[in-house]
Design an enzyme around this catalytic site. Sequence first.
Site, PDB file in Angstrom:
ATOM      1  CG  HIS A  64      -2.052  -0.867   0.475  1.00 31.16           C
ATOM      2  ND1 HIS A  64      -3.131  -1.407   2.523  1.00 31.16           N
ATOM      3  CD2 HIS A  64      -3.236  -0.694  -0.268  1.00 31.16           C
ATOM      4  CE1 HIS A  64      -4.125  -1.751   1.581  1.00 31.16           C
ATOM      5  NE2 HIS A  64      -4.057  -2.144   0.518  1.00 31.16           N
ATOM      6  CG  ASP A  66      -0.293   3.653   3.967  1.00 28.86           C
ATOM      7  OD1 ASP A  66      -0.837   2.938   3.052  1.00 28.86           O
ATOM      8  OD2 ASP A  66      -0.691   3.618   5.244  1.00 28.86           O
TER       9      ASP A  66
END
Length: 303
Positions: A64, A66
């Site tokens: 992901h 982030d």
Amino acid sequence: MNFNLTILGSNSALPKINRFSTAQILNISERFFLIDCGEGTQIQLRRYQIKFSKINHIFISHLHGDHIYGLPGLISTFNLLGRKSDLHIYSHSDLEPILSFLLTNIERNLQFKIVYHQTNTKEKTIIYEDKKVIVEAFPLKHKIPTTGFIFREKQQLQTLIKEKIEFYQIPISKRKEIKDGANFTTSEGKTIKNSELTLKTKEPRSYAFCSDTQFSEKTAKYVENINVLYHEATFLENLKIRAKETMHSTAKDAATVAKMAQVKLLLIGHFSSRYNNLDAHLTEAKKVFENTVTATDGFTLSI
Ligand SMILES: [Zn+2]
Ligand SMILES: [Zn+2]
């Protein structure tokens, strides 16, 4: 021996002025392990004065944004700083083609080699080992394949007490097994206990990193008796439904894992941007597991 943690980022996906996305530095005996690399990680490395050249191993929990958007920038900076030594990245196998595409098209003259190590997202496996440290990856429960990591200091050999070795005239050939814990039998057949011959070594320390995950009893099994557990706590219990939808945890979930696993200390992080103040996270977690700390950006801990 150092066993120091620095939190570089403690926020979840949406940007927040005073909290960066997930990244942590664990310094075990001058091995600087970077754990996840959210956007802006290199800014945080500068802020907390961590030398770029010391980082040789990067552990990525999942793909992901982030947790990985800081990688291209950091790799580019490594190159600008004249890095020559290999960089080891431990992650899901999909990271290699993603990064390779970016690097071959944008960062054409990379002066160092990136060595990719594929993590097993199905079962607990050892992914790194040297003389002093062992690192394991284990599966977490998230929207995409995700692993947590356990960093363990190895049990050091015991130190021999010189006077005792001389007194019992212990031959060199026997000393290695005594360091490993064996007793010694004299030529008269008398047993000398290992505790009389050696100095006790410290209990090995350990740190577990539980990145994005929903609550799972299996996680507690994987991290049983770890010294310090980091567990994400994106939401509070009143947003339990949202936590389930997004496959994240609440502060209570994190504390429940810590309690089940009987760890010594719980760090919570990966906070949703909707929260400015994190007191409610701490209160909620402490109700279940008293020894909890909010691990925000800049938080350091000597384990
Ligand atoms: Zn995340
Ligand atoms: Zn995620």
